[in-house]
Design a protein around this motif. Structure first.
Motif, PDB file in Angstrom:
ATOM      1  N   LYS A   1       0.961  -1.270  -0.047  1.00 44.80           N
ATOM      2  CA  LYS A   1       0.055   0.045   0.107  1.00 44.80           C
ATOM      3  C   LYS A   1       1.003   1.165  -0.005  1.00 44.80           C
ATOM      4  CE  LYS A   1      -4.065  -2.228   2.162  1.00 44.80           C
ATOM      5  NZ  LYS A   1      -4.766  -2.321   3.245  1.00 44.80           N
ATOM      6  N   GLU A   2       1.832   1.005   0.700  1.00 44.42           N
ATOM      7  CA  GLU A   2       2.846   2.453   0.945  1.00 44.42           C
ATOM      8  C   GLU A   2       3.582   2.669  -0.616  1.00 44.42           C
ATOM      9  OE1 GLU A   2       4.882   5.649   1.871  1.00 44.42           O
ATOM     10  OE2 GLU A   2       3.130   4.579   2.978  1.00 44.42           O
ATOM     11  N   PHE A   3       3.707   1.501  -1.094  1.00 49.27           N
ATOM     12  CA  PHE A   3       4.592   1.489  -2.584  1.00 49.27           C
ATOM     13  C   PHE A   3       3.720   2.071  -3.436  1.00 49.27           C
ATOM     14  CE2 PHE A   3       5.236  -0.159  -6.751  1.00 49.27           C
ATOM     15  CZ  PHE A   3       6.548   0.268  -6.861  1.00 49.27           C
ATOM     16  N   ALA A   4       2.321   1.821  -3.493  1.00 45.05           N
ATOM     17  CA  ALA A   4       1.352   2.175  -4.476  1.00 45.05           C
ATOM     18  C   ALA A   4       1.042   3.643  -4.335  1.00 45.05           C
ATOM     19  CB  ALA A   4       0.055   1.320  -4.246  1.00 45.05           C
ATOM     20  N   ARG A   5       0.970   4.095  -3.060  1.00 46.62           N
ATOM     21  CA  ARG A   5       0.773   5.382  -2.629  1.00 46.62           C
ATOM     22  C   ARG A   5       1.831   6.471  -3.022  1.00 46.62           C
ATOM     23  NH1 ARG A   5       2.499   9.045   0.420  1.00 46.62           N
ATOM     24  NH2 ARG A   5       3.713   7.757   1.703  1.00 46.62           N
ATOM     25  N   ARG A   6       3.143   5.854  -2.834  1.00 44.69           N
ATOM     26  CA  ARG A   6       4.511   6.828  -3.070  1.00 44.69           C
ATOM     27  C   ARG A   6       4.395   6.930  -4.479  1.00 44.69           C
ATOM     28  NH1 ARG A   6       7.863   3.569  -0.412  1.00 44.69           N
ATOM     29  NH2 ARG A   6       8.391   2.792  -2.368  1.00 44.69           N
ATOM     30  N   GLU A   7       4.178   5.692  -5.375  1.00 44.56           N
ATOM     31  CA  GLU A   7       4.360   5.732  -6.935  1.00 44.56           C
ATOM     32  C   GLU A   7       3.125   6.254  -7.530  1.00 44.56           C
ATOM     33  OE1 GLU A   7       7.284   5.311  -8.262  1.00 44.56           O
ATOM     34  OE2 GLU A   7       8.195   4.860  -6.136  1.00 44.56           O
ATOM     35  N   GLY A   8       2.017   6.653  -6.765  1.00 43.74           N
ATOM     36  CA  GLY A   8       0.768   7.016  -7.531  1.00 43.74           C
ATOM     37  C   GLY A   8       0.075   6.025  -8.409  1.00 43.74           C
ATOM     38  N   ILE A   9       0.193   4.906  -7.922  1.00 38.98           N
ATOM     39  CA  ILE A   9      -0.356   3.626  -8.628  1.00 38.98           C
ATOM     40  C   ILE A   9      -1.813   3.476  -8.067  1.00 38.98           C
ATOM     41  CG2 ILE A   9      -0.386   1.282  -9.193  1.00 38.98           C
ATOM     42  CD1 ILE A   9       2.792   1.318  -8.925  1.00 38.98           C
ATOM     43  N   SER A  10      -2.724   3.296  -8.946  1.00 36.41           N
ATOM     44  CA  SER A  10      -4.239   3.315  -8.330  1.00 36.41           C
ATOM     45  C   SER A  10      -4.243   1.776  -8.186  1.00 36.41           C
ATOM     46  CB  SER A  10      -5.104   3.451  -9.575  1.00 36.41           C
ATOM     47  OG  SER A  10      -5.336   2.665 -10.639  1.00 36.41           O
ATOM     48  N   GLY A  11      -5.202   1.579  -7.297  1.00 40.58           N
ATOM     49  CA  GLY A  11      -5.612   0.118  -6.862  1.00 40.58           C
ATOM     50  C   GLY A  11      -6.066  -0.722  -8.118  1.00 40.58           C
ATOM     51  N   GLY A  12      -6.779  -0.204  -8.982  1.00 46.71           N
ATOM     52  CA  GLY A  12      -7.284  -0.712 -10.222  1.00 46.71           C
ATOM     53  C   GLY A  12      -6.001  -1.407 -10.958  1.00 46.71           C
ATOM     54  N   ALA A  13      -5.073  -0.899 -11.203  1.00 52.69           N
ATOM     55  CA  ALA A  13      -3.779  -1.144 -11.804  1.00 52.69           C
ATOM     56  C   ALA A  13      -3.060  -2.467 -11.156  1.00 52.69           C
ATOM     57  CB  ALA A  13      -2.871  -0.073 -11.839  1.00 52.69           C
ATOM     58  N   MET A  14      -3.534  -2.939 -10.189  1.00 53.15           N
ATOM     59  CA  MET A  14      -2.807  -4.246  -9.443  1.00 53.15           C
ATOM     60  C   MET A  14      -3.965  -5.021  -9.731  1.00 53.15           C
ATOM     61  SD  MET A  14      -0.693  -2.667  -6.343  1.00 53.15           S
ATOM     62  CE  MET A  14      -1.894  -1.536  -5.661  1.00 53.15           C
ATOM     63  N   LEU A  15      -5.081  -5.237 -10.226  1.00 50.07           N
ATOM     64  CA  LEU A  15      -5.969  -6.124 -10.440  1.00 50.07           C
ATOM     65  C   LEU A  15      -5.620  -7.047 -11.364  1.00 50.07           C
ATOM     66  CD1 LEU A  15      -9.461  -4.240 -10.188  1.00 50.07           C
ATOM     67  CD2 LEU A  15      -8.434  -5.686  -8.399  1.00 50.07           C
TER      68      LEU A  15
END
Length: 160
Positions: free
Chosen positions: A46-60
Motif C-alpha cells: 500500500k505504501e509503495f502504491a501510494r508513493r508511486e501514484g499507482i491506483s488500486g485498479g492497476a494492481m488487479l
C-alpha cells in the motif's frame, strides 16, 4: 561466527552514534508513520502504491480489469464526441478482450466482447437527450417585485 559479526555491527553503530552521524537524519524525533494504525500485512504494498501514484485498479488481474472496463463502457460512450470514436473505443476494448480470451489468466472471469452497434445506439440516445435538454427553454424566473419605497414624498394637499 555470527557473534563476531554482530559485535562488529554493534561497534560500528556505536562509533557512528558517538561521531554524530545520526544527529541530522530526516524525520528524527518524529513518530513512525502509521504507528497508531492497526497492523496490516500488506502495508509495504500500500505504501509503495501510494508513493508511486499507482491506483488500486492497476494492481488487479487482467480479467478483472477487463470486466471493470466493460462495466464502465456505457458511461464512457455517452461522453464521446462522435460515432467514429465510439466504434474505435469499442474495437480497442474488443481487441483486449480477444487477447485475454486467447491467453486467459487466473482468476478466470468470463468477459464477452462488446456489441459496437448497441454502444452506438446508446450513444445516439445520450446525444438525443443532450439535444433535447439544449432545445428545452430554460424555466422562467419569477420577476422581481417592484421595490416599495419606505419614504415616499407626500403630495401637496389639495386646498381647492
Amino acid at each position: 561466527m555470527s557473534d563476531r559479526i554482530e559485535s562488529l555491527i554493534e561497534a560500528r553503530i556505536r562509533a557512528a552514534r558517538e561521531n554524530g552521524e545520526f544527529d541530522d537524519l530526516p524525520g528524527a524525533g518524529k513518530p513512525l508513520p502509521g504507528h497508531s494504525e492497526p497492523y496490516d500485512e500488506q502495508w509495504w504494498l500500500k505504501e509503495f502504491a501510494r508513493r508511486e501514484g499507482i491506483s488500486g485498479g492497476a494492481m488487479l488481474p487482467p480479467s478483472i480489469q477487463l470486466a471493470r472496463q466493460v462495466e464502465r463502457l456505457p458511461d464512457e460512450v455517452r461522453r464521446l464526441p462522435s460515432e467514429q470514436r465510439v466504434r474505435e473505443t469499442v474495437a480497442a476494448l474488443n481487441r483486449e478482450i480477444l487477447d485475454y480470451q486467447l491467453r486467459p489468466s487466473q482468476p478466470f472471469v468470463p468477459v464477452r466482447r462488446v456489441d459496437a452497434d448497441a454502444m452506438v445506439a446508446l450513444w445516439r440516445e445520450a446525444l438525443e437527450a443532450r439535444f433535447a435538454a439544449a432545445r428545452r427553454p430554460a424555466p422562467e424566473q419569477p420577476r422581481p417585485r417592484p421595490r416599495r419605497r419606505w419614504f415616499r414624498r407626500s403630495e401637496p394637499p389639495d386646498d381647492a
